[in-house]
Scaffold this motif. Sequence first.
Motif, PDB file in Angstrom:
ATOM      1  N   PHE A 209       0.828  -1.207   0.000  1.00  0.00           N
ATOM      2  CA  PHE A 209       0.000   0.000   0.000  1.00  0.00           C
ATOM      3  C   PHE A 209       0.862   1.257   0.000  1.00  0.00           C
ATOM      4  O   PHE A 209       0.617   2.197  -0.773  1.00  0.00           O
ATOM      5  N   ALA A 210       1.886   1.291   0.853  1.00  0.00           N
ATOM      6  CA  ALA A 210       2.763   2.463   0.917  1.00  0.00           C
ATOM      7  C   ALA A 210       3.444   2.703  -0.427  1.00  0.00           C
ATOM      8  O   ALA A 210       3.522   3.840  -0.912  1.00  0.00           O
ATOM      9  N   ALA A 211       3.927   1.631  -1.046  1.00  0.00           N
ATOM     10  CA  ALA A 211       4.601   1.758  -2.337  1.00  0.00           C
ATOM     11  C   ALA A 211       3.634   2.202  -3.431  1.00  0.00           C
ATOM     12  O   ALA A 211       3.986   3.000  -4.309  1.00  0.00           O
ATOM     13  N   ALA A 212       2.405   1.686  -3.376  1.00  0.00           N
ATOM     14  CA  ALA A 212       1.399   2.049  -4.377  1.00  0.00           C
ATOM     15  C   ALA A 212       1.030   3.524  -4.272  1.00  0.00           C
ATOM     16  O   ALA A 212       0.895   4.220  -5.285  1.00  0.00           O
ATOM     17  N   MET A 213       0.879   4.022  -3.045  1.00  0.00           N
ATOM     18  CA  MET A 213       0.555   5.437  -2.859  1.00  0.00           C
ATOM     19  C   MET A 213       1.727   6.317  -3.280  1.00  0.00           C
ATOM     20  O   MET A 213       1.536   7.370  -3.898  1.00  0.00           O
ATOM     21  N   ALA A 214       2.936   5.895  -2.963  1.00  0.00           N
ATOM     22  CA  ALA A 214       4.116   6.662  -3.376  1.00  0.00           C
ATOM     23  C   ALA A 214       4.174   6.767  -4.895  1.00  0.00           C
ATOM     24  O   ALA A 214       4.487   7.830  -5.451  1.00  0.00           O
ATOM     25  N   LYS A 215       3.848   5.676  -5.566  1.00  0.00           N
ATOM     26  CA  LYS A 215       3.889   5.674  -7.033  1.00  0.00           C
ATOM     27  C   LYS A 215       2.913   6.689  -7.616  1.00  0.00           C
ATOM     28  O   LYS A 215       3.173   7.284  -8.672  1.00  0.00           O
ATOM     29  N   GLN A 216       1.788   6.906  -6.946  1.00  0.00           N
ATOM     30  CA  GLN A 216       0.816   7.888  -7.435  1.00  0.00           C
ATOM     31  C   GLN A 216       1.399   9.297  -7.464  1.00  0.00           C
ATOM     32  O   GLN A 216       0.920  10.160  -8.191  1.00  0.00           O
ATOM     33  N   PHE A 217       2.433   9.522  -6.662  1.00  0.00           N
ATOM     34  CA  PHE A 217       3.102  10.831  -6.638  1.00  0.00           C
ATOM     35  C   PHE A 217       4.430  10.801  -7.404  1.00  0.00           C
ATOM     36  O   PHE A 217       5.267  11.690  -7.237  1.00  0.00           O
ATOM     37  N   ASP A 218       4.610   9.760  -8.220  1.00  0.00           N
ATOM     38  CA  ASP A 218       5.857   9.574  -8.976  1.00  0.00           C
ATOM     39  C   ASP A 218       7.066   9.436  -8.055  1.00  0.00           C
ATOM     40  O   ASP A 218       8.166   9.907  -8.364  1.00  0.00           O
ATOM     41  N   ILE A 219       6.856   8.802  -6.915  1.00  0.00           N
ATOM     42  CA  ILE A 219       7.938   8.554  -5.958  1.00  0.00           C
ATOM     43  C   ILE A 219       8.225   7.059  -5.938  1.00  0.00           C
ATOM     44  O   ILE A 219       7.305   6.248  -5.797  1.00  0.00           O
ATOM     45  N   TYR A 220       9.499   6.720  -6.072  1.00  0.00           N
ATOM     46  CA  TYR A 220       9.862   5.304  -6.026  1.00  0.00           C
ATOM     47  C   TYR A 220      10.315   4.925  -4.621  1.00  0.00           C
ATOM     48  O   TYR A 220      11.088   5.632  -3.980  1.00  0.00           O
ATOM     49  N   MET A 221       9.802   3.806  -4.148  1.00  0.00           N
ATOM     50  CA  MET A 221      10.342   3.135  -2.978  1.00  0.00           C
ATOM     51  C   MET A 221      10.370   1.649  -3.305  1.00  0.00           C
ATOM     52  O   MET A 221       9.673   1.198  -4.214  1.00  0.00           O
ATOM     53  N   LEU A 222      11.191   0.900  -2.631  1.00  0.00           N
ATOM     54  CA  LEU A 222      11.352  -0.519  -2.940  1.00  0.00           C
ATOM     55  C   LEU A 222       9.987  -1.197  -3.042  1.00  0.00           C
ATOM     56  O   LEU A 222       9.141  -1.047  -2.159  1.00  0.00           O
ATOM     57  N   ARG A 223       9.796  -1.943  -4.129  1.00  0.00           N
ATOM     58  CA  ARG A 223       8.487  -2.537  -4.408  1.00  0.00           C
ATOM     59  C   ARG A 223       8.670  -3.671  -5.414  1.00  0.00           C
ATOM     60  O   ARG A 223       9.754  -3.825  -5.997  1.00  0.00           O
ATOM     61  N   PRO A 224       7.609  -4.446  -5.656  1.00  0.00           N
ATOM     62  CA  PRO A 224       7.678  -5.440  -6.733  1.00  0.00           C
ATOM     63  C   PRO A 224       7.883  -4.741  -8.086  1.00  0.00           C
ATOM     64  O   PRO A 224       7.393  -3.626  -8.270  1.00  0.00           O
ATOM     65  N   PRO A 225       8.599  -5.313  -9.025  1.00  0.00           N
ATOM     66  CA  PRO A 225       9.183  -6.661  -8.977  1.00  0.00           C
ATOM     67  C   PRO A 225      10.586  -6.712  -8.360  1.00  0.00           C
ATOM     68  O   PRO A 225      11.167  -7.791  -8.268  1.00  0.00           O
ATOM     69  N   GLU A 226      11.138  -5.556  -7.955  1.00  0.00           N
ATOM     70  CA  GLU A 226      12.494  -5.565  -7.391  1.00  0.00           C
ATOM     71  C   GLU A 226      12.560  -6.352  -6.083  1.00  0.00           C
ATOM     72  O   GLU A 226      13.618  -6.858  -5.705  1.00  0.00           O
ATOM     73  N   HIS A 227      11.439  -6.421  -5.378  1.00  0.00           N
ATOM     74  CA  HIS A 227      11.350  -7.227  -4.153  1.00  0.00           C
ATOM     75  C   HIS A 227       9.929  -7.747  -4.062  1.00  0.00           C
ATOM     76  O   HIS A 227       8.976  -7.022  -4.350  1.00  0.00           O
ATOM     77  N   SER A 228       9.765  -8.981  -3.660  1.00  0.00           N
ATOM     78  CA  SER A 228       8.421  -9.539  -3.528  1.00  0.00           C
ATOM     79  C   SER A 228       7.697  -8.867  -2.362  1.00  0.00           C
ATOM     80  O   SER A 228       8.304  -8.171  -1.544  1.00  0.00           O
ATOM     81  N   GLN A 229       6.399  -9.106  -2.265  1.00  0.00           N
ATOM     82  CA  GLN A 229       5.625  -8.532  -1.169  1.00  0.00           C
ATOM     83  C   GLN A 229       5.954  -9.177   0.174  1.00  0.00           C
ATOM     84  O   GLN A 229       5.656  -8.603   1.227  1.00  0.00           O
ATOM     85  N   ILE A 230       6.571 -10.327   0.146  1.00  0.00           N
ATOM     86  CA  ILE A 230       6.882 -11.046   1.381  1.00  0.00           C
ATOM     87  C   ILE A 230       8.045 -10.362   2.107  1.00  0.00           C
ATOM     88  O   ILE A 230       9.108 -10.133   1.523  1.00  0.00           O
TER      89      ILE A 230
END
Length: 233
Positions: free
Chosen positions: A99-120
Amino acid sequence: MLLLKKRVKINAFFLFFVKAIIYSDFLSSLILLADEKLIIKNSCCGSISSKGEFLLKKLNESNVESLWLSHQHVNWETGKPDKSVNYKGPGRKTHCSAFAAAMAKQFDIYMLRPPEHSQILLASAQVKWFKSSEGIQKGWKPVESIKEAQTLANEGNFVVASFESPDPKKPGHIAIVRPSEKSLELLNSQGPDVTQAGSTNKISWFVKAAFQHHKGAWPDGIKYYFHSIEKFK
């Protein structure tokens, strides 16, 4: 003559009535203005800026209390289930980091997320990533205090509260700090206000409650990081 006197009395009463309404509205406006100034005066971290209001609107519209639900395997970006209800495999528990990564993406902000790292076990990995050379290069900066975290959110920055689990086999947690004009007393007792997915999905909560299931998190185990928001539309 009598009719004229009655009309004068009626007009005088009507004028008095109109003045009373205007005066009442004026008093109400003064009271509201005074209340607003009092709230801002008592705010620990300043008033919410126009950028902060935009951030708040986006968080409120995230529908997080109906999406990114625990015990379902979900698409990390939309929060919608992407496997059958009978799915019993990994990646079903909670989705705070997605959720945090998805919201960050809405603001064109990258944070570690799939596919670079799984959700686990993603939340703990994100905490490590924020302070890595890549995280710093991507624009993430540490926050020194809860007051600074709430202030930055009020100004319209993307701020996260995060906890890296001391057990590498157990999940950490992450939440998004939401703008709030809470008092200093509440800030010190509750921490900043947050929006989160997790074992409990909440549009509006506070850090102490949000991290209650993570031993050692509140208050000193929680680390805050922020990224400026450039996309406001």
